[in-house]
Design a protein around this motif. Structure first.
Motif, mmCIF file in Angstrom:
data_model
loop_
_atom_site.group_PDB
_atom_site.id
_atom_site.type_symbol
_atom_site.label_atom_id
_atom_site.label_comp_id
_atom_site.label_asym_id
_atom_site.label_seq_id
_atom_site.Cartn_x
_atom_site.Cartn_y
_atom_site.Cartn_z
ATOM 1 N N ALA A 25 0.860 -1.184 0.000
ATOM 2 C CA ALA A 25 0.000 0.000 0.000
ATOM 3 C C ALA A 25 0.894 1.230 0.000
ATOM 4 O O ALA A 25 2.085 1.157 0.341
ATOM 5 C CB ALA A 25 -0.923 0.021 1.210
ATOM 6 N N VAL A 26 0.324 2.359 -0.382
ATOM 7 C CA VAL A 26 1.034 3.634 -0.303
ATOM 8 C C VAL A 26 0.207 4.555 0.589
ATOM 9 O O VAL A 26 -0.991 4.754 0.368
ATOM 10 C CB VAL A 26 1.244 4.258 -1.688
ATOM 11 C CG1 VAL A 26 1.990 5.588 -1.559
ATOM 12 C CG2 VAL A 26 2.033 3.302 -2.584
ATOM 13 N N LEU A 27 0.855 5.096 1.604
ATOM 14 C CA LEU A 27 0.212 5.914 2.630
ATOM 15 C C LEU A 27 0.673 7.357 2.456
ATOM 16 O O LEU A 27 1.849 7.671 2.655
ATOM 17 C CB LEU A 27 0.580 5.389 4.020
ATOM 18 C CG LEU A 27 0.546 3.861 4.190
ATOM 19 C CD1 LEU A 27 1.006 3.482 5.594
ATOM 20 C CD2 LEU A 27 -0.835 3.308 3.900
ATOM 21 N N ARG A 173 -5.716 -0.708 9.690
ATOM 22 C CA ARG A 173 -7.030 -0.664 9.053
ATOM 23 C C ARG A 173 -7.007 -1.308 7.663
ATOM 24 O O ARG A 173 -8.022 -1.843 7.211
ATOM 25 C CB ARG A 173 -7.516 0.781 8.957
ATOM 26 C CG ARG A 173 -7.840 1.402 10.305
ATOM 27 C CD ARG A 173 -8.524 2.748 10.168
ATOM 28 N NE ARG A 173 -8.705 3.374 11.476
ATOM 29 C CZ ARG A 173 -9.409 4.488 11.672
ATOM 30 N NH1 ARG A 173 -10.001 5.084 10.642
ATOM 31 N NH2 ARG A 173 -9.529 5.010 12.873
ATOM 32 N N LEU A 174 -5.859 -1.250 7.024
ATOM 33 C CA LEU A 174 -5.717 -1.912 5.727
ATOM 34 C C LEU A 174 -5.396 -3.396 5.882
ATOM 35 O O LEU A 174 -5.388 -4.129 4.886
ATOM 36 C CB LEU A 174 -4.618 -1.230 4.914
ATOM 37 C CG LEU A 174 -4.913 0.187 4.403
ATOM 38 C CD1 LEU A 174 -3.632 0.826 3.852
ATOM 39 C CD2 LEU A 174 -6.010 0.179 3.349
ATOM 40 N N GLY A 175 -5.104 -3.831 7.108
ATOM 41 C CA GLY A 175 -4.742 -5.218 7.344
ATOM 42 C C GLY A 175 -3.352 -5.561 6.841
ATOM 43 O O GLY A 175 -3.107 -6.700 6.419
ATOM 44 N N LEU A 176 -2.421 -4.597 6.917
ATOM 45 C CA LEU A 176 -1.095 -4.778 6.334
ATOM 46 C C LEU A 176 0.008 -4.506 7.343
ATOM 47 O O LEU A 176 -0.185 -3.784 8.327
ATOM 48 C CB LEU A 176 -0.926 -3.832 5.134
ATOM 49 C CG LEU A 176 -1.878 -4.042 3.958
ATOM 50 C CD1 LEU A 176 -1.758 -2.898 2.972
ATOM 51 C CD2 LEU A 176 -1.596 -5.372 3.272
ATOM 52 N N ASP A 177 1.174 -5.083 7.076
ATOM 53 C CA ASP A 177 2.377 -4.808 7.846
ATOM 54 C C ASP A 177 2.920 -3.449 7.392
ATOM 55 O O ASP A 177 3.139 -3.240 6.190
ATOM 56 C CB ASP A 177 3.412 -5.906 7.565
ATOM 57 C CG ASP A 177 4.702 -5.710 8.345
ATOM 58 O OD1 ASP A 177 4.909 -4.650 8.955
ATOM 59 O OD2 ASP A 177 5.535 -6.638 8.306
ATOM 60 N N PRO A 178 3.142 -2.494 8.311
ATOM 61 C CA PRO A 178 3.689 -1.192 7.900
ATOM 62 C C PRO A 178 4.985 -1.305 7.094
ATOM 63 O O PRO A 178 5.252 -0.485 6.221
ATOM 64 C CB PRO A 178 3.929 -0.466 9.225
ATOM 65 C CG PRO A 178 3.000 -1.126 10.184
ATOM 66 C CD PRO A 178 2.906 -2.562 9.756
ATOM 67 N N GLY A 198 7.754 1.995 10.907
ATOM 68 C CA GLY A 198 8.380 0.909 10.167
ATOM 69 C C GLY A 198 8.173 0.956 8.675
ATOM 70 O O GLY A 198 8.548 0.021 7.957
ATOM 71 N N CYS A 199 7.577 2.053 8.170
ATOM 72 C CA CYS A 199 7.341 2.177 6.726
ATOM 73 C C CYS A 199 8.609 2.576 5.983
ATOM 74 O O CYS A 199 9.487 3.252 6.537
ATOM 75 C CB CYS A 199 6.284 3.260 6.451
ATOM 76 S SG CYS A 199 4.680 2.994 7.219
ATOM 77 N N LYS A 233 10.385 -0.695 -5.595
ATOM 78 C CA LYS A 233 11.771 -0.917 -5.136
ATOM 79 C C LYS A 233 11.953 -0.536 -3.674
ATOM 80 O O LYS A 233 12.795 -1.105 -2.990
ATOM 81 C CB LYS A 233 12.734 -0.104 -5.989
ATOM 82 C CG LYS A 233 12.868 -0.601 -7.430
ATOM 83 C CD LYS A 233 13.789 0.320 -8.219
ATOM 84 C CE LYS A 233 13.894 -0.121 -9.661
ATOM 85 N NZ LYS A 233 14.742 0.811 -10.469
ATOM 86 N N LEU A 234 11.156 0.411 -3.200
ATOM 87 C CA LEU A 234 11.357 0.907 -1.829
ATOM 88 C C LEU A 234 11.016 -0.123 -0.778
ATOM 89 O O LEU A 234 11.565 -0.080 0.338
ATOM 90 C CB LEU A 234 10.527 2.183 -1.597
ATOM 91 C CG LEU A 234 10.836 3.361 -2.513
ATOM 92 C CD1 LEU A 234 10.074 4.597 -2.075
ATOM 93 C CD2 LEU A 234 12.339 3.660 -2.530
ATOM 94 N N THR A 235 10.111 -1.042 -1.101
ATOM 95 C CA THR A 235 9.758 -2.075 -0.123
ATOM 96 C C THR A 235 10.299 -3.461 -0.496
ATOM 97 O O THR A 235 10.038 -4.440 0.208
ATOM 98 C CB THR A 235 8.216 -2.183 0.019
ATOM 99 O OG1 THR A 235 7.638 -2.371 -1.261
ATOM 100 C CG2 THR A 235 7.657 -0.912 0.650
ATOM 101 N N ALA A 236 11.012 -3.539 -1.619
ATOM 102 C CA ALA A 236 11.563 -4.832 -2.043
ATOM 103 C C ALA A 236 12.619 -5.291 -1.044
ATOM 104 O O ALA A 236 13.354 -4.495 -0.475
ATOM 105 C CB ALA A 236 12.166 -4.720 -3.436
#
Length: 240
Positions: A25-27, A173-178, A198-199, A233-236
């Protein structure tokens, strides 16, 4: 400054290739990131500070830019010695800012194009703001509510930025790991909040205030330089 935090100079790719990684996701921060309201906030604070015989200077910027209404109100109360309470100052700041936002909200360059690309790729997005809900709703009425699966305002968490709470709550709320999400921010306060959650962070400064360094902080001059390939790439996972 580490290599990952260096300003990007190359032109972004037009999209992603088949099988390319995407963030979970993108916050997005709002003021100064998606819409050009950070200067409107500074104007509101400067006008009230002037009435309190405390003209704002660069030294005040860390207490104003990227901060919640209550934080800036407390700062103005402290430095001016006014007889007005912090609550009264916060109310005046909020009224002034809301009026300016209603009259002059402009998306930042590249913001709507990036939101459209994320929607087309089915990457969920959240709006994570330290502004009051009424200001968030004013902005959403201009740029559109349907871009975001989740919207967070200052009232939605016990603590707001620079605490990690808003980003932690949005990811929950999105059900995701930051850690699987990218936060897009424009101020050191916002970057600190997203990093503490942790994003991975894409920082696109709206002012000249120096950004913090960090292994998961990437700096761009404009959202026009951002695309799905970069966000992926930023979360890879780093190469071993």
């Amino acid at each position: 400054m580490p290599e990952s935090a260096q300003p990007a100079s190359a032109q972004p790719a037009s999209g992603v290739t088949d099988g390319a990684a995407l963030p979970a996701a993108v916050l997005f921060d709002m003021d100064g990131t998606l819409v050009d309201t950070e200067q409107l906030w500074w104007q509101s604070a400067a006008e009230i500070a002037e009435e309190l015989s405390h003209p704002l200077t660069d030294q005040d910027a860390p207490e104003v830019l990227g901060q919640a209404v209550e934080h800036t109100a407390a700062h103005l109360h402290r430095v001016s010695g006014t007889s007005l309470s912090e609550a009264e100052l916060a109310a005046r700041l909020g009224e002034s800012f809301a009026g300016k936002v209603a009259a002059d909200t402009v998306p930042r360059p590249g913001a709507l194009a990036l939101l459209a690309a994320l929607r087309d790729a089915r990457v969920p997005t959240a709006l994570v703001s330290a502004s009051p809900r009424r200001v968030v709703d004013l902005v959403l009425s201009v740029i559109g509510r349907d871009w975001f699966a989740v919207t967070m305002a200052a009232e939605d968490t016990e603590r707001t930025k620079p605490a990690p709470d808003p980003y932690l709550a949005a990811a929950e709320r999105l059900g995701l790991d930051p850690a699987a999400c990218v936060a897009v921010e424009d101020t050191p306060t916002g970057v600190a909040s997203a990093t503490a959650a942790g994003c991975a962070v894409l920082a696109v400064p709206s002012t000249a205030t120096p950004m913090p360094d960090g292994e998961r902080i990437t700096l761009l001059a404009s959202l026009e330089q951002a695309d799905l390939a970069l966000l992926g790439k930023l979360t890879a996972a780093p190469a071993v």
